[in-house]
Design an enzyme around this catalytic site. Structure first.
Site, PDB file in Angstrom:
ATOM      1  N   SER A   1       0.826  -1.212   0.000  1.00 38.32           N
ATOM      2  CA  SER A   1       0.000   0.000   0.000  1.00 38.32           C
ATOM      3  C   SER A   1       0.856   1.255   0.000  1.00 38.32           C
ATOM      4  O   SER A   1       1.990   1.260   0.482  1.00 38.32           O
ATOM      5  CB  SER A   1      -0.918   0.012   1.222  1.00 38.32           C
ATOM      6  OG  SER A   1      -1.680  -1.161   1.295  1.00 38.32           O
ATOM      7  N   GLN A   2       0.273   2.325  -0.527  1.00 44.31           N
ATOM      8  CA  GLN A   2       0.928   3.633  -0.533  1.00 44.31           C
ATOM      9  C   GLN A   2       1.088   4.121   0.915  1.00 44.31           C
ATOM     10  O   GLN A   2       0.149   4.005   1.717  1.00 44.31           O
ATOM     11  CB  GLN A   2       0.024   4.585  -1.316  1.00 44.31           C
ATOM     12  CG  GLN A   2       0.576   5.971  -1.476  1.00 44.31           C
ATOM     13  CD  GLN A   2      -0.441   6.914  -2.111  1.00 44.31           C
ATOM     14  OE1 GLN A   2      -1.496   6.470  -2.587  1.00 44.31           O
ATOM     15  NE2 GLN A   2      -0.134   8.182  -2.103  1.00 44.31           N
TER      16      GLN A   2
END
Ligand code: SAH
Length: 219
Positions: free
Chosen positions: A69-70
């Protein structure tokens, strides 16, 4: 290879601090979350070939068609989950690389995390063990069913987007518990659901982009 592990160059503390500065500018306010992001070695959660990009605020491939995930999204979801007070038991759906798990671990009492893709689950479990995370319970499983044995949970976080919120996740929320997850297919929104007895309130937050929440275990 060794320089990546000892933290020189693109993986240095300075590079990590720049990421934290960027998250601050993007609106992340919880200092506990920022501190954990600053001390979590994200470059050890991606392939060595991608380690030099680990402190960019972007999602990166981790194999099996999935992504780590970012950082902004990890920080934001963690901040929202923690916003109403300390959480003892937390369930995470979609361990993936284990990065979100590593960020949550020091901020909650006990953390339960499930992943449906076996090679990713094995890699994440080995990595988190090697890095010394202790309050974790990890398992290869379809998170559609939550993890009923250890529920109810004070917090639940899903890192993959279902079309509709699985009922079992609502059922496994403790009274006052908070569930944060992306919902939708093409157009996804971050949704926060809070349980008050048998009543659930739903708040829609910003647009996000996650991999789909899929059924079954993949070996
Ligand atoms: N937070 C993770 C995100 C990984 S991407 C990280 O930072 O690395 C989301 C993960 O959710 C993928 O690994 C995907 O396999 C997993 N996933 C999707 N649907 C799932 C389900 N029903 N049960 C468990 N894991 C699921």
């Amino acid at each position: 290879m060794d320089h990546l592990r000892t933290g020189i160059g693109m993986t240095s503390q300075r590079t990590r601090n720049r990421l934290v500065q960027r998250l601050r500018e993007s609106g992340i306010k919880d200092e506990r979350v920022l501190e954990v992001i600053a001390s979590t070695p994200r470059h050890l959660f991606v392939d060595e070939a991608l380690a030099h990009r680990a402190y960019e605020d972007t999602a990166l491939p981790i194999g099996n068609g999935q992504t780590i995930s970012q950082p902004y999204t990890v920080a934001r979801m963690t901040e929202v989950l923690l916003a109403a007070g300390p959480l003892d038991k937390v369930l995470e759906i979609g361990t993936g690389s284990g990065y979100q798990t590593a960020v949550l671990s020091p901020l909650v009492g006990r953390l339960f995390s499930v992943e449906r893709i076996e090679p990713l689950q094995h890699k994440a479990a080995a990595r988190l063990k090697e890095l010394g995370y202790r309050n974790l319970h990890l398992k290869l499983s379809d998170g559609t069913w939550g993890w009923p044995e250890f529920g109810p949970y004070d917090g639940i976080l899903a890192a993959a987007a279902p079309e509709n919120v699985p009922d079992s996740l609502l059922q496994q929320l403790a009274d006052g518990g908070r569930l944060i997850l992306p919902v939708g297919t093409e157009e996804q929104k971050l949704v926060l659901i809070t349980r008050h007895g048998d009543h659930f309130t739903r708040k829609t937050l910003e647009s996000v982009r996650f991999v789909p929440f899929l059924p079954g275990v993949q070996r």
